[in-house]
Design an enzyme around this catalytic site. Structure first.
Site, PDB file in Angstrom:
ATOM      1  N   ASP A  54       0.827  -1.203   0.000  1.00 19.11           N
ATOM      2  CA  ASP A  54       0.000   0.000   0.000  1.00 19.11           C
ATOM      3  C   ASP A  54       0.863   1.255   0.000  1.00 19.11           C
ATOM      4  O   ASP A  54       2.069   1.207   0.231  1.00 19.11           O
ATOM      5  CB  ASP A  54      -0.886   0.036   1.256  1.00 19.11           C
ATOM      6  CG  ASP A  54      -1.933  -1.061   1.271  1.00 19.11           C
ATOM      7  OD1 ASP A  54      -2.331  -1.514   0.181  1.00 19.11           O
ATOM      8  OD2 ASP A  54      -2.349  -1.460   2.372  1.00 19.11           O
ATOM      9  N   TYR A 112       6.096 -10.146   6.701  1.00 16.24           N
ATOM     10  CA  TYR A 112       6.103  -8.721   7.033  1.00 16.24           C
ATOM     11  C   TYR A 112       6.543  -8.528   8.477  1.00 16.24           C
ATOM     12  O   TYR A 112       6.395  -9.416   9.316  1.00 16.24           O
ATOM     13  CB  TYR A 112       4.697  -8.126   6.906  1.00 16.24           C
ATOM     14  CG  TYR A 112       4.189  -7.896   5.509  1.00 16.24           C
ATOM     15  CD1 TYR A 112       4.275  -6.639   4.906  1.00 16.24           C
ATOM     16  CD2 TYR A 112       3.581  -8.922   4.783  1.00 16.24           C
ATOM     17  CE1 TYR A 112       3.776  -6.414   3.633  1.00 16.24           C
ATOM     18  CE2 TYR A 112       3.085  -8.709   3.509  1.00 16.24           C
ATOM     19  CZ  TYR A 112       3.182  -7.447   2.940  1.00 16.24           C
ATOM     20  OH  TYR A 112       2.681  -7.229   1.676  1.00 16.24           O
TER      21      TYR A 112
END
Length: 271
Positions: A54, A112
């Site tokens: 994002d 992540y």
């Protein structure tokens, strides 16, 4: 003859609207790198990434690949690209690959880390590179809550309403939260992630840490299969794409996971 290359990319996402190429005039990581590689190759280059981050999300080792007819030594690609890329994007490694390699479709897992700076005063030098939370947090409770997300679940509640994935079931091989002084780090790995999934999980953990609800409420959230049943979406600032995993025969270079200024071990936290 067409040659395929894999690359490992580090970037700071602050100035970009995410990985994927956007409409004209909107900066993205993918488009920025493609323009530089196309100039070096003297032909159009299309870059395929392991994930789609994002706006504002960072990466320490985003794996990608591209095909080209241009003949260049690997050092030439690396030095040439980094000399022309903006200072907030850097190619860390490059490797010749067979055409059966695909950065997105051959990835078996993605990983992540989400970094929270938990102290009263906000950090200036890490602006938009960590998420600042000044409230006192029950970290022990958050650590236990993180483990609730491990395994195979329907993550409908924890994906964005705009998520376009056809099915919300994912397998999380680990979801561990640890404290390192002022920093809290969520380390999370799955076979794939939904839009905003990591940020929504982190938002849930932060609310648990602030005493908004108990750990058992996570089961209620899963059962609801409704985004409105979960809490806020944590900011993009603290999120880092740190690794994509592939079958061993591809022999991709090993790269420290990062973020490097935290000096964390690459191993999964054993808690």
């Amino acid at each position: 003859m067409m040659q395929r290359y894999a690359v490992g990319i580090e970037f700071c996402g602050i100035r970009y609207r995410g990985w994927q190429t956007q409409q004209a005039g909107v900066p993205s990581i993918q488009e920025t790198i493609e323009k530089v590689l196309s100039k070096i190759a003297d032909e159009p280059i299309i870059l395929h990434g392991a994930g789609r981050t994002d706006a504002g999300v960072h990466a320490t080792n985003m794996v990608a690949h591209f095909d080209t007819n241009a003949i260049r030594p690997q050092r030439g690609w690396l030095m040439g690209a980094n000399s022309q890329l903006p200072k907030d994007i850097s190619i860390q490694w490059i490797k010749e690959m067979n055409t059966d390699f695909h950065a997105r479709f051959k990835a078996t897992a993605r990983r992540y880390r989400y970094v929270v700076y938990n102290t009263l005063n906000r950090p200036a030098l890490l602006h938009k590179q960590v998420t600042h939370v000044y409230q006192t947090l029950d970290v022990d409770k958050m650590m236990l809550a993180a483990r609730k997300f491990e395994g195979t679940h329907n993550f409908e509640t924890f994906r964005a309403a705009s998520c376009q994935s056809s099915q919300p079931v994912r397998h999380l091989s680990h979801c561990r939260l640890t404290r390192h002084g002022r920093y809290l780090v969520l380390d999370i790995q799955a076979d794939g992630f939904l839009h905003h999934m990591v940020r929504n999980i982190m938002g849930c953990l932060l609310e648990i840490g602030q005493g908004c609800y108990e750990i058992e409420h996570i089961d209620t959230m899963f059962a609801a299969q409704d985004r409105k049943a979960a809490g806020v979406t944590a900011p993009a600032d603290g999120l880092y794409f740190i690794q994509a995993y592939y079958p061993e025969h591809f022999e991709l270079p090993q790269h420290p996971l990062g973020p490097h200024w935290l000096n964390l071990p690459d191993e999964i936290p054993n808690i």
